[in-house]
Motif scaffolding. Structure first.
Motif, PDB file in Angstrom:
ATOM      1  N   HIS A   1       3.599  -2.664   9.817  1.00  0.00           N
ATOM      2  CA  HIS A   1       3.788  -3.977   9.194  1.00  0.00           C
ATOM      3  C   HIS A   1       5.250  -4.361   8.974  1.00  0.00           C
TER       4      HIS A   1
ATOM      5  N   LYS B   1      -8.554  13.866  16.998  1.00  0.00           N
ATOM      6  CA  LYS B   1      -7.640  13.751  15.848  1.00  0.00           C
ATOM      7  C   LYS B   1      -8.383  14.169  14.575  1.00  0.00           C
TER       8      LYS B   1
ATOM      9  N   ILE C   1       0.832  -1.213   0.000  1.00  0.00           N
ATOM     10  CA  ILE C   1       0.000   0.000   0.000  1.00  0.00           C
ATOM     11  C   ILE C   1       0.863   1.258   0.000  1.00  0.00           C
TER      12      ILE C   1
ATOM     13  N   TRP D   1       1.563  11.404  16.584  1.00  0.00           N
ATOM     14  CA  TRP D   1       0.383  10.551  16.491  1.00  0.00           C
ATOM     15  C   TRP D   1       0.718   9.206  15.834  1.00  0.00           C
TER      16      TRP D   1
ATOM     17  N   VAL E   1     -11.058   5.750  16.258  1.00  0.00           N
ATOM     18  CA  VAL E   1     -10.037   6.808  16.219  1.00  0.00           C
ATOM     19  C   VAL E   1     -10.559   7.992  17.038  1.00  0.00           C
TER      20      VAL E   1
ATOM     21  N   LEU F   1      -7.763   7.174   7.943  1.00  0.00           N
ATOM     22  CA  LEU F   1      -8.123   8.572   8.188  1.00  0.00           C
ATOM     23  C   LEU F   1      -7.219   9.533   7.407  1.00  0.00           C
ATOM     24  N   LEU F   2      -5.924   9.263   7.389  1.00  0.00           N
ATOM     25  CA  LEU F   2      -4.983  10.152   6.692  1.00  0.00           C
ATOM     26  C   LEU F   2      -5.230  10.121   5.184  1.00  0.00           C
ATOM     27  N   LEU F   3      -5.520   8.944   4.642  1.00  0.00           N
ATOM     28  CA  LEU F   3      -5.814   8.851   3.207  1.00  0.00           C
ATOM     29  C   LEU F   3      -7.087   9.624   2.864  1.00  0.00           C
TER      30      LEU F   3
ATOM     31  N   LEU G   1       0.046  14.358   4.154  1.00  0.00           N
ATOM     32  CA  LEU G   1      -0.900  13.342   4.655  1.00  0.00           C
ATOM     33  C   LEU G   1      -0.646  11.992   3.996  1.00  0.00           C
ATOM     34  N   LEU G   2      -0.354  11.999   2.702  1.00  0.00           N
ATOM     35  CA  LEU G   2      -0.057  10.739   2.005  1.00  0.00           C
ATOM     36  C   LEU G   2       1.212  10.104   2.569  1.00  0.00           C
TER      37      LEU G   2
ATOM     38  N   LEU H   1      -7.598  17.410  12.047  1.00  0.00           N
ATOM     39  CA  LEU H   1      -7.410  17.319  10.597  1.00  0.00           C
ATOM     40  C   LEU H   1      -8.459  18.154   9.862  1.00  0.00           C
TER      41      LEU H   1
ATOM     42  N   PHE I   1      -8.337  12.239   4.400  1.00  0.00           N
ATOM     43  CA  PHE I   1      -8.099  13.686   4.426  1.00  0.00           C
ATOM     44  C   PHE I   1      -7.146  14.128   3.311  1.00  0.00           C
TER      45      PHE I   1
ATOM     46  N   ILE J   1      -5.190  -2.379   6.400  1.00  0.00           N
ATOM     47  CA  ILE J   1      -5.064  -0.917   6.505  1.00  0.00           C
ATOM     48  C   ILE J   1      -5.437  -0.520   7.924  1.00  0.00           C
ATOM     49  N   ILE J   2      -4.514   0.119   8.646  1.00  0.00           N
ATOM     50  CA  ILE J   2      -4.817   0.485  10.028  1.00  0.00           C
ATOM     51  C   ILE J   2      -5.660   1.775  10.046  1.00  0.00           C
TER      52      ILE J   2
ATOM     53  N   ALA K   1       2.484   5.114   8.391  1.00  0.00           N
ATOM     54  CA  ALA K   1       1.735   4.357   9.405  1.00  0.00           C
ATOM     55  C   ALA K   1       1.716   2.872   9.038  1.00  0.00           C
ATOM     56  N   GLN K   2       1.491   2.563   7.751  1.00  0.00           N
ATOM     57  CA  GLN K   2       1.495   1.159   7.292  1.00  0.00           C
ATOM     58  C   GLN K   2       2.885   0.545   7.455  1.00  0.00           C
TER      59      GLN K   2
ATOM     60  N   PHE L   1       2.470  10.395   5.592  1.00  0.00           N
ATOM     61  CA  PHE L   1       2.227   9.802   6.904  1.00  0.00           C
ATOM     62  C   PHE L   1       1.280   8.606   6.839  1.00  0.00           C
ATOM     63  N   ALA L   2       0.394   8.568   5.846  1.00  0.00           N
ATOM     64  CA  ALA L   2      -0.473   7.394   5.665  1.00  0.00           C
ATOM     65  C   ALA L   2       0.393   6.180   5.335  1.00  0.00           C
TER      66      ALA L   2
ATOM     67  N   GLU M   1      -5.460   4.658  11.415  1.00  0.00           N
ATOM     68  CA  GLU M   1      -4.749   5.925  11.202  1.00  0.00           C
ATOM     69  C   GLU M   1      -4.536   6.164   9.700  1.00  0.00           C
ATOM     70  N   THR M   2      -4.116   5.125   9.005  1.00  0.00           N
ATOM     71  CA  THR M   2      -3.877   5.242   7.567  1.00  0.00           C
ATOM     72  C   THR M   2      -5.175   5.597   6.846  1.00  0.00           C
TER      73      THR M   2
END
Lengths: 218, 218
Positions: A89, B124, A54, A131, B120, B76-78, A77-78, B128, B80, B70-71, A84-85, A80-81, B73-74
């Motif tokens: 993982h 947060k 991803i 975060w 979430v 939500l960030l995607l 934002l992309l 955002l 936004f 997909i967690i 996070a993965q 950090f998205a 956080e991811t």
């Protein structure tokens, strides 16, 4: 005291390589990987943006030259998205298993490129870092630094440029300045390496840094 | 006072449709579009996640069923990240040109699905929202609400489910509860519509709401 030593021993070491395009990060990453394997360490080599399927899709989205303008907020934002993965993982499981993780770029690149380069507020980046990463920070950041003009010359020799590489020289000047400011702010974690030095000289320096990290963990 | 009236007249109206899958949002969106056109309004119909080429790519990433988890956080960030593109390139330009924007889902869905459904923290999401949207909020949120069991029955009739639609009933119960809590918190902006009512009855209700919005802007 014995407790904290045990903890240091069992968790792997997190090393990141930072710097602009064209400073030789891949070459040095391969050298670090070889040296750590020779010294008996389990190593995971990875990169950002990317590191999971991803996050690699997100990387494509970020680097592709396309008609739609990506605004700085989206870029951050992309990143950090994907991060996070990557942390969930790849990075955390590897560190928890005692492996060394060598990552080509990490959050310091967000401070340099989106903060310095694009002018996104450093406080926003800090909030996302707290975060998404909680307490995870690199144990050692190798900043490969050199004059912007020299790095740009090397990039252009490579041929086809990605979306970020097509930026103006002033953009990269701001990126470099932000990296150097980070290094000044966190002297304990940063190692600045002059990227235009001879390869063997850089490798000698990297070896010394790695030896110290290995010893610290014994 | 004349100034604020002028401002209201020149800026378009921003309407969002919210609710779970299977509550008839698409049907009602088409009806709203027809009615507004008949009454002489320029209308932009759009959706989230999505609305620009980059945001649609992000949508694919979010809805595809895939091996990598997909967690929250991811997620939500995607969402936004796509939203930032959508606002910049579609929603704000349309509203500034005096058009009405009808959007299938917006930030209230993030509060319901990522906040309510995934747990979430609402703070947060709020942070955002403030950062990415500044002062942009929907003028009117049409919440199509019904019992979860009924909506799930409709979804399953459709056939192939996306990543979100495969969640458990309890997940959707939390989503519904979060939507209803938002409606209670913002009664001035929310209109709750019973989605299981007869189509003509719902359309009559929507017409009344639209007539009021049109009159408020005169």
């Amino acid at each position: 005291m014995p407790n904290s030593l045990t903890k240091n021993n069992s968790r792997g070491c997190f090393i990141t390589l930072e710097g602009m395009e064209g400073v030789g990060k891949s070459t040095h990453q391969a050298f670090i990987q070889r040296y750590l394997k020779q010294t008996g360490h389990a190593v995971v080599v990875t990169r950002e943006p990317g590191g999971t399927p991803i996050a690699e899709t997100i990387r494509q989205l970020l680097l592709k030259r396309q008609a739609e303008v990506i605004i700085p907020e989206t870029e951050l934002l992309l990143l950090f998205a994907g991060r996070a993965q990557h942390i969930k993982h790849v990075i955390r499981p590897a560190l928890n298993a005692g492996k060394w993780v060598i990552c080509d770029r990490f959050t310091d690149a967000s401070y340099a490129y989106q903060g310095g380069g694009r002018g996104v507020s450093m406080q926003k980046i800090e909030a996302l870092e707290k975060w998404v990463q909680a307490d995870l920070r690199p144990d050692c950041i190798l900043l490969l630094d050199t004059r912007v003009k020299l790095a740009l010359k090397r990039i252009k020799r490579r041929g086809k440029l990605d979306r970020i590489e097509t930026e103006e020289e002033e953009f990269f000047q701001r990126v470099r300045a932000a990296y150097l400011a980070r290094a000044e702010k966190f002297p304990g974690r940063y190692e600045i390496i002059e990227a235009s030095a001879a390869l063997l000289k850089i490798q000698r320096r990297i070896k010394l840094i790695l030896d110290k990290l290995i010893n610290d963990r014994r």
